[in-house]
Enzyme design. Structure first.
Site, PDB file in Angstrom:
ATOM      1  N   SER A   1       0.852  -1.198   0.000  1.00  0.00           N
ATOM      2  CA  SER A   1       0.000   0.000   0.000  1.00  0.00           C
ATOM      3  C   SER A   1       0.880   1.237   0.000  1.00  0.00           C
ATOM      4  O   SER A   1       1.672   1.449   0.929  1.00  0.00           O
ATOM      5  CB  SER A   1      -0.884   0.032   1.245  1.00  0.00           C
ATOM      6  OG  SER A   1      -1.406   1.341   1.403  1.00  0.00           O
TER       7      SER A   1
ATOM      8  N   HIS B   1      -1.234  -1.430  -4.280  1.00  0.00           N
ATOM      9  CA  HIS B   1      -2.507  -1.088  -3.631  1.00  0.00           C
ATOM     10  C   HIS B   1      -2.535   0.413  -3.355  1.00  0.00           C
ATOM     11  O   HIS B   1      -1.603   0.969  -2.762  1.00  0.00           O
ATOM     12  CB  HIS B   1      -2.621  -1.882  -2.333  1.00  0.00           C
ATOM     13  CG  HIS B   1      -3.913  -1.730  -1.606  1.00  0.00           C
ATOM     14  ND1 HIS B   1      -5.029  -2.471  -1.911  1.00  0.00           N
ATOM     15  CD2 HIS B   1      -4.265  -0.948  -0.560  1.00  0.00           C
ATOM     16  CE1 HIS B   1      -6.019  -2.150  -1.089  1.00  0.00           C
ATOM     17  NE2 HIS B   1      -5.575  -1.216  -0.254  1.00  0.00           N
TER      18      HIS B   1
ATOM     19  N   ASP C   1      -4.700   3.516  -1.736  1.00  0.00           N
ATOM     20  CA  ASP C   1      -5.743   3.808  -0.757  1.00  0.00           C
ATOM     21  C   ASP C   1      -6.274   5.224  -0.916  1.00  0.00           C
ATOM     22  O   ASP C   1      -5.567   6.192  -0.643  1.00  0.00           O
ATOM     23  CB  ASP C   1      -5.179   3.638   0.660  1.00  0.00           C
ATOM     24  CG  ASP C   1      -5.040   2.174   1.037  1.00  0.00           C
ATOM     25  OD1 ASP C   1      -6.018   1.426   0.876  1.00  0.00           O
ATOM     26  OD2 ASP C   1      -3.943   1.791   1.497  1.00  0.00           O
TER      27      ASP C   1
ATOM     28  N   MET D   1      -8.887   8.023   0.336  1.00  0.00           N
ATOM     29  CA  MET D   1      -9.665   8.373   1.530  1.00  0.00           C
ATOM     30  C   MET D   1     -10.219   9.785   1.394  1.00  0.00           C
ATOM     31  O   MET D   1      -9.515  10.679   0.916  1.00  0.00           O
ATOM     32  CB  MET D   1      -8.777   8.314   2.770  1.00  0.00           C
ATOM     33  CG  MET D   1      -8.135   6.959   2.979  1.00  0.00           C
ATOM     34  SD  MET D   1      -7.076   6.990   4.422  1.00  0.00           S
ATOM     35  CE  MET D   1      -6.503   5.294   4.446  1.00  0.00           C
TER      36      MET D   1
ATOM     37  N   HIS E   1      -8.397   1.071  -3.774  1.00  0.00           N
ATOM     38  CA  HIS E   1      -9.309   0.837  -2.646  1.00  0.00           C
ATOM     39  C   HIS E   1      -9.958   2.171  -2.286  1.00  0.00           C
ATOM     40  O   HIS E   1      -9.302   3.061  -1.747  1.00  0.00           O
ATOM     41  CB  HIS E   1      -8.476   0.285  -1.483  1.00  0.00           C
ATOM     42  CG  HIS E   1      -9.248   0.046  -0.227  1.00  0.00           C
ATOM     43  ND1 HIS E   1      -8.616  -0.221   0.978  1.00  0.00           N
ATOM     44  CD2 HIS E   1     -10.581   0.010   0.038  1.00  0.00           C
ATOM     45  CE1 HIS E   1      -9.537  -0.396   1.912  1.00  0.00           C
ATOM     46  NE2 HIS E   1     -10.735  -0.263   1.372  1.00  0.00           N
TER      47      HIS E   1
ATOM     48  N   MET F   1     -12.059   4.355  -0.086  1.00  0.00           N
ATOM     49  CA  MET F   1     -12.668   4.569   1.235  1.00  0.00           C
ATOM     50  C   MET F   1     -13.364   5.922   1.167  1.00  0.00           C
ATOM     51  O   MET F   1     -12.945   6.901   1.807  1.00  0.00           O
ATOM     52  CB  MET F   1     -11.585   4.504   2.319  1.00  0.00           C
ATOM     53  CG  MET F   1     -11.105   3.083   2.556  1.00  0.00           C
ATOM     54  SD  MET F   1      -9.510   3.016   3.390  1.00  0.00           S
ATOM     55  CE  MET F   1      -8.437   3.141   1.972  1.00  0.00           C
TER      56      MET F   1
ATOM     57  N   MET G   1     -11.277  -6.217   5.700  1.00  0.00           N
ATOM     58  CA  MET G   1     -10.484  -5.274   6.486  1.00  0.00           C
ATOM     59  C   MET G   1     -10.121  -5.902   7.830  1.00  0.00           C
ATOM     60  O   MET G   1     -10.985  -6.395   8.554  1.00  0.00           O
ATOM     61  CB  MET G   1     -11.266  -3.983   6.736  1.00  0.00           C
ATOM     62  CG  MET G   1     -11.606  -3.165   5.494  1.00  0.00           C
ATOM     63  SD  MET G   1     -10.203  -2.704   4.459  1.00  0.00           S
ATOM     64  CE  MET G   1      -9.172  -1.789   5.618  1.00  0.00           C
TER      65      MET G   1
ATOM     66  N   PHE H   1      -6.259   4.644   8.428  1.00  0.00           N
ATOM     67  CA  PHE H   1      -4.854   4.911   8.714  1.00  0.00           C
ATOM     68  C   PHE H   1      -4.012   3.659   8.512  1.00  0.00           C
ATOM     69  O   PHE H   1      -4.485   2.553   8.753  1.00  0.00           O
ATOM     70  CB  PHE H   1      -4.684   5.390  10.174  1.00  0.00           C
ATOM     71  CG  PHE H   1      -5.512   6.606  10.488  1.00  0.00           C
ATOM     72  CD1 PHE H   1      -5.042   7.879  10.182  1.00  0.00           C
ATOM     73  CD2 PHE H   1      -6.763   6.469  11.055  1.00  0.00           C
ATOM     74  CE1 PHE H   1      -5.824   9.001  10.443  1.00  0.00           C
ATOM     75  CE2 PHE H   1      -7.552   7.584  11.326  1.00  0.00           C
ATOM     76  CZ  PHE H   1      -7.077   8.856  11.020  1.00  0.00           C
TER      77      PHE H   1
ATOM     78  N   GLY I   1      -0.563   1.422   9.609  1.00  0.00           N
ATOM     79  CA  GLY I   1       0.175   1.170  10.844  1.00  0.00           C
ATOM     80  C   GLY I   1      -0.660   0.802  12.046  1.00  0.00           C
ATOM     81  O   GLY I   1      -0.182   0.898  13.179  1.00  0.00           O
TER      82      GLY I   1
ATOM     83  N   ASP J   1      -6.554  -6.582   4.285  1.00  0.00           N
ATOM     84  CA  ASP J   1      -6.016  -5.222   4.328  1.00  0.00           C
ATOM     85  C   ASP J   1      -5.992  -4.705   5.757  1.00  0.00           C
ATOM     86  O   ASP J   1      -7.048  -4.496   6.366  1.00  0.00           O
ATOM     87  CB  ASP J   1      -6.874  -4.325   3.430  1.00  0.00           C
ATOM     88  CG  ASP J   1      -6.250  -2.948   3.215  1.00  0.00           C
ATOM     89  OD1 ASP J   1      -5.166  -2.690   3.767  1.00  0.00           O
ATOM     90  OD2 ASP J   1      -6.857  -2.151   2.486  1.00  0.00           O
ATOM     91  N   GLY J   2      -4.781  -4.485   6.263  1.00  0.00           N
ATOM     92  CA  GLY J   2      -4.608  -3.861   7.562  1.00  0.00           C
ATOM     93  C   GLY J   2      -3.798  -4.712   8.524  1.00  0.00           C
ATOM     94  O   GLY J   2      -4.194  -5.830   8.854  1.00  0.00           O
ATOM     95  N   GLY J   3      -2.649  -4.184   8.933  1.00  0.00           N
ATOM     96  CA  GLY J   3      -1.849  -4.871   9.946  1.00  0.00           C
ATOM     97  C   GLY J   3      -1.219  -6.175   9.498  1.00  0.00           C
ATOM     98  O   GLY J   3      -0.836  -6.995  10.335  1.00  0.00           O
TER      99      GLY J   3
ATOM    100  N   GLY K   1       1.277  -2.158   4.119  1.00  0.00           N
ATOM    101  CA  GLY K   1       1.855  -0.831   3.981  1.00  0.00           C
ATOM    102  C   GLY K   1       3.124  -0.712   4.790  1.00  0.00           C
ATOM    103  O   GLY K   1       4.238  -0.854   4.270  1.00  0.00           O
TER     104      GLY K   1
HETATM  105  C1  DX5 Z   1      -6.280   1.157   5.883  1.00  0.00           C
HETATM  106  C2  DX5 Z   1      -5.786   1.016   4.449  1.00  0.00           C
HETATM  107  C3  DX5 Z   1      -4.687   0.019   4.332  1.00  0.00           C
HETATM  108  C4  DX5 Z   1      -3.463   0.431   5.061  1.00  0.00           C
HETATM  109  C5  DX5 Z   1      -2.592  -0.758   5.300  1.00  0.00           C
HETATM  110  O1  DX5 Z   1      -7.209   2.150   5.962  1.00  0.00           O
HETATM  111  O2  DX5 Z   1      -6.843   0.573   3.622  1.00  0.00           O
HETATM  112  O3  DX5 Z   1      -4.398  -0.336   2.988  1.00  0.00           O
HETATM  113  O4  DX5 Z   1      -2.758   1.430   4.419  1.00  0.00           O
HETATM  114  O5  DX5 Z   1      -1.514  -0.313   6.057  1.00  0.00           O
HETATM  115  P1  DX5 Z   1      -0.750  -1.236   7.114  1.00  0.00           P
HETATM  116  O6  DX5 Z   1      -0.255  -2.422   6.340  1.00  0.00           O
HETATM  117  O7  DX5 Z   1       0.301  -0.334   7.616  1.00  0.00           O
HETATM  118  O8  DX5 Z   1      -1.774  -1.639   8.149  1.00  0.00           O
HETATM  119 ZN    ZN Z   2      -6.441  -0.431   1.519  1.00  0.00          ZN
END
Ligand code: DX5
Ligand code: ZN
Length: 229
Positions: free
Chosen positions: A12, A37, A39, A41, A70, A72, A141, A147, A149, A176-178, A198
């Protein structure tokens, strides 16, 4: 774009250097990324603003492979063509972003892109049961979006449920996420085939020192496949 369930790592660019998106995309691809990827927002659907279709169009020439966008944002439909024209291969919208996800996925496919549907941690798998025939990707998700991290939220039961619901349909399951080497194995074992990461990809590297990206991608891939030492 042919369908297969082999493992794909999708860095990401939310965790990249925002002043160097083009070079960052090229760097992660050179270091082993399968997809990129992106993102988007809007500060409304999620409490953060990133960038929009003009940025996607600007980075498109720097990505050789799949640009996975993606969204959001809410509403979605008015912006689909802009992201398709920006060169998105996949456009993913959230089921929570409006009352008409079925129409949104149809509109994404009509734009020429592949259609993805994302579901937040608090949303049950059943919320998308009736759109699996018009989706190319389900994004589960594992953080509340907004965000990078954040701490991984265990959704393995939901992933297993979705994998069974999808059956032999050609639908990717993206997480997606963590995602990092400590969380990748469980989600792939539950049925995921696309891992967004990310911070775990971009940490320790830069456009002038991209080798850590390769090390990080390999660590996630090896962990996901169960070969992590
Ligand atoms: C969250 C995003 C993710 C995010 C992943 O809102 O959709 O794509 O950037 O980031 P990490 O891998 O740092 O959780
Ligand atoms: Zn994403």
């Amino acid at each position: 774009m042919t369908f297969d369930r082999t493992l794909k790592i999708a860095p990401s660019i939310l965790a990249a250097d925002f002043a160097n998106f083009g070079a960052e995309c090229a760097a992660v691809e050179a270091q082993g990324a399968d997809w990129v990827h992106v993102d988007v927002m809007d500060g409304h659907f999620v409490p953060n603003i990133s960038f929009g279709p003009a940025t996607c169009a600007a980075i498109r020439p720097h990505i050789k492979g799949i640009m996975d966008v993606h969204l959001m944002i809410a509403p979605v439909d008015a912006y689909i063509d802009a992201f398709a024209q920006a060169g998105a291969d996949i456009i993913t919208a959230h089921v929570e972003a409006g009352p008409h996800i079925h129409r949104t996925l149809q509109a994404i496919r009509a734009s020429g892109a592949r259609a993805g549907v994302a579901i937040n941690p608090g949303t049950p798998a059943e919320a998308i049961a009736h759109v699996l025939d018009i989706a190319d990707l389900v994004c589960v998700m594992t953080v509340n979006p907004g965000f990078g991290g954040q701490k991984f939220i265990d959704m393995t039961d939901k992933i297993r449920t979705l994998r069974a619901m999808i059956g032999d349909r050609p639908v990717h399951i993206e997480i997606d996420g963590g995602v990092d080497p400590t969380t990748a194995r469980s989600v792939v074992a539950a049925g995921a085939d696309v891992l967004v990461a990310g911070s775990a990809v971009f940490k320790g590297g830069s456009v002038t020192d991209p080798a850590p990206y390769g090390t990080n991608i390999k660590a996630i891939r090896d962990a996901a496949l169960g070969t992590y030492a």
